[in-house]
Scaffold this motif. Structure first.
Motif, PDB file in Angstrom:
ATOM      1  N   ASN A  84       0.862  -1.185   0.000  1.00 55.47           N
ATOM      2  CA  ASN A  84       0.000   0.000   0.000  1.00 55.47           C
ATOM      3  C   ASN A  84       0.895   1.231   0.000  1.00 55.47           C
ATOM      4  OD1 ASN A  84      -2.154   1.849   0.227  1.00 55.47           O
ATOM      5  ND2 ASN A  84      -1.797   1.994   2.430  1.00 55.47           N
ATOM      6  N   ALA A  85       0.910   1.952  -1.131  1.00 55.27           N
ATOM      7  CA  ALA A  85       1.692   3.195  -1.225  1.00 55.27           C
ATOM      8  C   ALA A  85       0.744   4.381  -1.402  1.00 55.27           C
ATOM      9  CB  ALA A  85       2.702   3.103  -2.371  1.00 55.27           C
ATOM     10  N   THR A  86      -0.460   4.265  -0.819  1.00 54.47           N
ATOM     11  CA  THR A  86      -1.373   5.410  -0.781  1.00 54.47           C
ATOM     12  C   THR A  86      -1.364   5.950   0.653  1.00 54.47           C
ATOM     13  OG1 THR A  86      -3.417   4.325  -0.029  1.00 54.47           O
ATOM     14  CG2 THR A  86      -2.876   4.146  -2.379  1.00 54.47           C
ATOM     15  N   SER A  87      -2.034   7.082   0.839  1.00 51.55           N
ATOM     16  CA  SER A  87      -2.097   7.657   2.193  1.00 51.55           C
ATOM     17  C   SER A  87      -3.294   7.120   2.979  1.00 51.55           C
ATOM     18  CB  SER A  87      -2.172   9.179   2.083  1.00 51.55           C
ATOM     19  OG  SER A  87      -3.130   9.535   1.099  1.00 51.55           O
ATOM     20  N   VAL A  88      -4.027   6.158   2.412  1.00 50.28           N
ATOM     21  CA  VAL A  88      -5.222   5.640   3.086  1.00 50.28           C
ATOM     22  C   VAL A  88      -4.812   4.834   4.339  1.00 50.28           C
ATOM     23  CG1 VAL A  88      -7.257   4.158   2.861  1.00 50.28           C
ATOM     24  CG2 VAL A  88      -6.538   5.597   0.952  1.00 50.28           C
ATOM     25  N   GLY A  89      -5.435   5.179   5.473  1.00 50.50           N
ATOM     26  CA  GLY A  89      -5.119   4.515   6.736  1.00 50.50           C
ATOM     27  C   GLY A  89      -4.245   5.366   7.636  1.00 50.50           C
ATOM     28  N   ASP A 102       2.842  -1.911   4.221  1.00 54.41           N
ATOM     29  CA  ASP A 102       2.111  -0.640   4.197  1.00 54.41           C
ATOM     30  C   ASP A 102       3.115   0.461   4.479  1.00 54.41           C
ATOM     31  OD1 ASP A 102       0.355   1.456   4.374  1.00 54.41           O
ATOM     32  OD2 ASP A 102      -1.131   0.358   5.554  1.00 54.41           O
ATOM     33  N   ILE A 103       3.304   1.397   3.539  1.00 57.84           N
ATOM     34  CA  ILE A 103       4.349   2.412   3.741  1.00 57.84           C
ATOM     35  C   ILE A 103       3.885   3.544   4.666  1.00 57.84           C
ATOM     36  CG2 ILE A 103       5.312   1.867   1.475  1.00 57.84           C
ATOM     37  CD1 ILE A 103       4.552   4.790   0.674  1.00 57.84           C
ATOM     38  N   VAL A 104       2.594   3.554   5.010  1.00 56.43           N
ATOM     39  CA  VAL A 104       2.131   4.526   6.015  1.00 56.43           C
ATOM     40  C   VAL A 104       2.843   4.196   7.332  1.00 56.43           C
ATOM     41  CG1 VAL A 104       0.129   5.187   7.413  1.00 56.43           C
ATOM     42  CG2 VAL A 104      -0.115   4.902   4.936  1.00 56.43           C
ATOM     43  N   HIS A 138      15.209   4.071   6.666  1.00 50.45           N
ATOM     44  CA  HIS A 138      16.254   3.768   5.688  1.00 50.45           C
ATOM     45  C   HIS A 138      16.355   4.838   4.605  1.00 50.45           C
ATOM     46  CE1 HIS A 138      17.721   0.057   7.300  1.00 50.45           C
ATOM     47  NE2 HIS A 138      16.476  -0.365   7.484  1.00 50.45           N
ATOM     48  N   GLN A 139      15.217   5.462   4.215  1.00 52.70           N
ATOM     49  CA  GLN A 139      15.365   6.554   3.241  1.00 52.70           C
ATOM     50  C   GLN A 139      16.115   7.711   3.898  1.00 52.70           C
ATOM     51  OE1 GLN A 139      13.698   9.742   3.151  1.00 52.70           O
ATOM     52  NE2 GLN A 139      12.697   9.319   5.106  1.00 52.70           N
ATOM     53  N   GLY A 140      15.877   7.908   5.210  1.00 49.87           N
ATOM     54  CA  GLY A 140      16.598   8.940   5.953  1.00 49.87           C
ATOM     55  C   GLY A 140      18.067   8.570   6.110  1.00 49.87           C
TER      56      GLY A 140
HETATM   57  P1  NAP Z   1       0.992  11.430  -3.132  1.00 51.44           P
HETATM   58  O1  NAP Z   1       2.022  11.661  -4.160  1.00 51.44           O
HETATM   59  O2  NAP Z   1       0.069  12.529  -2.741  1.00 51.44           O
HETATM   60  O3  NAP Z   1       0.106  10.153  -3.609  1.00 51.44           O
HETATM   61  C1  NAP Z   1      -1.038   9.757  -2.889  1.00 51.44           C
HETATM   62  C2  NAP Z   1      -1.541   8.416  -3.408  1.00 51.44           C
HETATM   63  O4  NAP Z   1      -2.594   7.993  -2.541  1.00 51.44           O
HETATM   64  C3  NAP Z   1      -2.148   8.487  -4.825  1.00 51.44           C
HETATM   65  O5  NAP Z   1      -1.916   7.270  -5.496  1.00 51.44           O
HETATM   66  C4  NAP Z   1      -3.645   8.660  -4.526  1.00 51.44           C
HETATM   67  O6  NAP Z   1      -4.491   8.182  -5.558  1.00 51.44           O
HETATM   68  C5  NAP Z   1      -3.776   7.747  -3.325  1.00 51.44           C
HETATM   69  N1  NAP Z   1      -4.957   8.077  -2.515  1.00 51.44           N
HETATM   70  C6  NAP Z   1      -5.127   9.138  -1.695  1.00 51.44           C
HETATM   71  N2  NAP Z   1      -6.347   9.086  -1.112  1.00 51.44           N
HETATM   72  C7  NAP Z   1      -6.955   7.961  -1.590  1.00 51.44           C
HETATM   73  C8  NAP Z   1      -8.215   7.345  -1.358  1.00 51.44           C
HETATM   74  N3  NAP Z   1      -9.112   7.884  -0.511  1.00 51.44           N
HETATM   75  N4  NAP Z   1      -8.494   6.188  -2.000  1.00 51.44           N
HETATM   76  C9  NAP Z   1      -7.596   5.622  -2.833  1.00 51.44           C
HETATM   77  N5  NAP Z   1      -6.388   6.156  -3.103  1.00 51.44           N
HETATM   78  C10 NAP Z   1      -6.074   7.310  -2.484  1.00 51.44           C
HETATM   79  O7  NAP Z   1       1.658  10.942  -1.745  1.00 51.44           O
HETATM   80  P2  NAP Z   1       3.006  10.083  -1.551  1.00 51.44           P
HETATM   81  O8  NAP Z   1       4.160  10.994  -1.348  1.00 51.44           O
HETATM   82  O9  NAP Z   1       3.099   9.049  -2.601  1.00 51.44           O
HETATM   83  O10 NAP Z   1       2.709   9.411  -0.106  1.00 51.44           O
HETATM   84  C11 NAP Z   1       1.722   8.420   0.044  1.00 51.44           C
HETATM   85  C12 NAP Z   1       1.757   7.888   1.489  1.00 51.44           C
HETATM   86  O11 NAP Z   1       3.011   7.275   1.739  1.00 51.44           O
HETATM   87  C13 NAP Z   1       1.614   8.968   2.574  1.00 51.44           C
HETATM   88  O12 NAP Z   1       0.847   8.438   3.625  1.00 51.44           O
HETATM   89  C14 NAP Z   1       3.036   9.191   3.062  1.00 51.44           C
HETATM   90  O13 NAP Z   1       3.103   9.603   4.412  1.00 51.44           O
HETATM   91  C15 NAP Z   1       3.616   7.784   2.915  1.00 51.44           C
HETATM   92  N6  NAP Z   1       5.064   7.794   2.685  1.00 51.44           N
HETATM   93  C16 NAP Z   1       5.807   7.019   3.522  1.00 51.44           C
HETATM   94  C17 NAP Z   1       7.169   6.992   3.353  1.00 51.44           C
HETATM   95  C18 NAP Z   1       7.982   6.162   4.272  1.00 51.44           C
HETATM   96  O14 NAP Z   1       9.213   6.372   4.309  1.00 51.44           O
HETATM   97  N7  NAP Z   1       7.413   5.214   4.996  1.00 51.44           N
HETATM   98  C19 NAP Z   1       7.806   7.735   2.333  1.00 51.44           C
HETATM   99  C20 NAP Z   1       6.998   8.504   1.483  1.00 51.44           C
HETATM  100  C21 NAP Z   1       5.619   8.515   1.671  1.00 51.44           C
HETATM  101  P3  NAP Z   1      -4.960   9.176  -6.764  1.00 51.44           P
HETATM  102  O15 NAP Z   1      -3.769   9.310  -7.669  1.00 51.44           O
HETATM  103  O16 NAP Z   1      -6.082   8.447  -7.385  1.00 51.44           O
HETATM  104  O17 NAP Z   1      -5.340  10.479  -6.114  1.00 51.44           O
END
Ligand code: NAP
Length: 289
Positions: A197-202, A225-227, A255-257
């Motif tokens: 899961n690479a979306t912000s859902v959850g 889940d990357i959240v 690790h990215q940090g």
């Molecule tokens: P982003 O560029 O804004 O992309 C958001 C993604 O989530 C898009 O694919 C979007 O789909 C989808 N999305 C958002 N709301 C949705 C919903 N209600 N239903 C279905 N899909 C939905 O953000 P991002 O930078 O890729 O980050 C995404 C998540 O990853 C965030 O929670 C962020 O905190 C986390 N993250 C974690 C790390 C880590 O190191 N663990 C690193 C980077 C990001 P659409 O294109 O259809 O809008």
């Protein structure tokens, strides 16, 4: 270490940025290595990016992380972009090397290390990746030459189509895409052994949401889940409850940090400490400590 005129300044730019965990994570890492570096979070609005990057040179800021909404646009403002970041089309780390700004993307490497340290290999796995935003792009490009079948699903299907097409064009790998519909999920997951899961859902505060119905999960699936806030999302709770392997987003964050730390300091990052700091801060935020 006291701040002085010799202290090297690093930071993160984005909007919103107020809840970033990075200042705590990096400052602890700099202190542990006795490095004369410091790290701050700076709110930069969408229309302020060009001036912020000019300012990085003018103020001799040593390193910046870049987050939402600037990761893609910033590529056009740099003097040099590392080949992997160029391929991904997004930068999350900038190094100021004697006045020349160099861009990198450490998200994909962070995700790979998170999976590997969980004791799972990527080689040959059939992966379903949900999302097509900045983080999903980095993961898709970094995973693509290691995994077996890669299927990308996204709510707005034109974005998963664009990402899959671009990946195939740049890497020669066949990549599949779909919209985020139940039947498409069912079909893709039935053939997969890893779900990402690479979306912000959850993500907090919407902790009761999950990107999919838990009944689609299987015990033999690795669920990543990357959240990272909360560390255990609803998706991961459901995966764990049926005995599937669950990998949370903290490993990727750390690790990215860690990779950014290495780029800025030429030293190995104290990853274990960084993880402790992040975990502690997340439990403090959730009111658990
Ligand atoms: P982003 O560029 O804004 O992309 C958001 C993604 O989530 C898009 O694919 C979007 O789909 C989808 N999305 C958002 N709301 C949705 C919903 N209600 N239903 C279905 N899909 C939905 O953000 P991002 O930078 O890729 O980050 C995404 C998540 O990853 C965030 O929670 C962020 O905190 C986390 N993250 C974690 C790390 C880590 O190191 N663990 C690193 C980077 C990001 P659409 O294109 O259809 O809008």
């Amino acid at each position: 270490m006291d701040l002085s005129s010799r202290t090297k300044l690093c930071g993160v730019i984005g909007d919103p940025i107020e809840h970033s965990l990075s200042p705590k994570m990096f400052n602890a890492a700099f202190r542990a290595n006795d490095l004369d570096f410091t790290y701050v979070a700076m709110n930069v609005k969408k229309n302020g990016l060009a001036k912020a990057i000019e300012g990085m040179k003018a103020l001799n800021i040593h390193g910046l992380n870049v987050t939402i909404p600037h990761k893609v646009k910033v590529v056009g403002y740099l003097d040099r972009v590392d080949p992997d970041a160029k391929m991904i089309g997004a930068v999350n780390t900038i190094l100021n090397a004697n006045g020349k700004l160099e861009g990198f993307n450490t998200d994909g490497t962070g995700a790979v290390r998170a999976i590997e340290e969980s004791g799972t290999t990527l080689e040959g796995r059939n992966v379903v990746l949900i999302g097509s935003g900045g983080a999903a792009r980095a993961i898709a490009f970094t995973f693509s030459n290691r995994v077996g079948k890669l299927t990308i699903l996204n709510r707005h299907v034109h974005k998963s189509e664009k990402l899959a097409t671009e990946l195939t064009k740049k890497t020669g790998r066949k990549v599949y895409f779909e919209g985020l519909r139940k039947e498409a999920l069912e079909r893709a997951i039935s053939e997969a052994d890893m779900l990402v899961n690479a979306t912000s859902v959850g993500m907090s505060p919407n902790c009761d949401a999950s990107i999919l119905d838990g009944s689609l999960l299987r015990r033999d699936l690795v669920v990543f889940d990357i959240v990272y806030n909360p560390p255990e999302t609803k998706l991961l709770k459901e995966a764990t409850s049926i005995g599937a392997k669950a990998v949370n987003g903290i490993g990727m964050l750390v690790h990215q940090g860690g990779e950014a730390f290495r780029i800025w300091t030429s030293k190995e990052a104290p990853v274990r400490l960084m993880r402790e700091v992040v975990t502690e801060e997340l439990s403090r935020l959730s009111g658990k400590t």
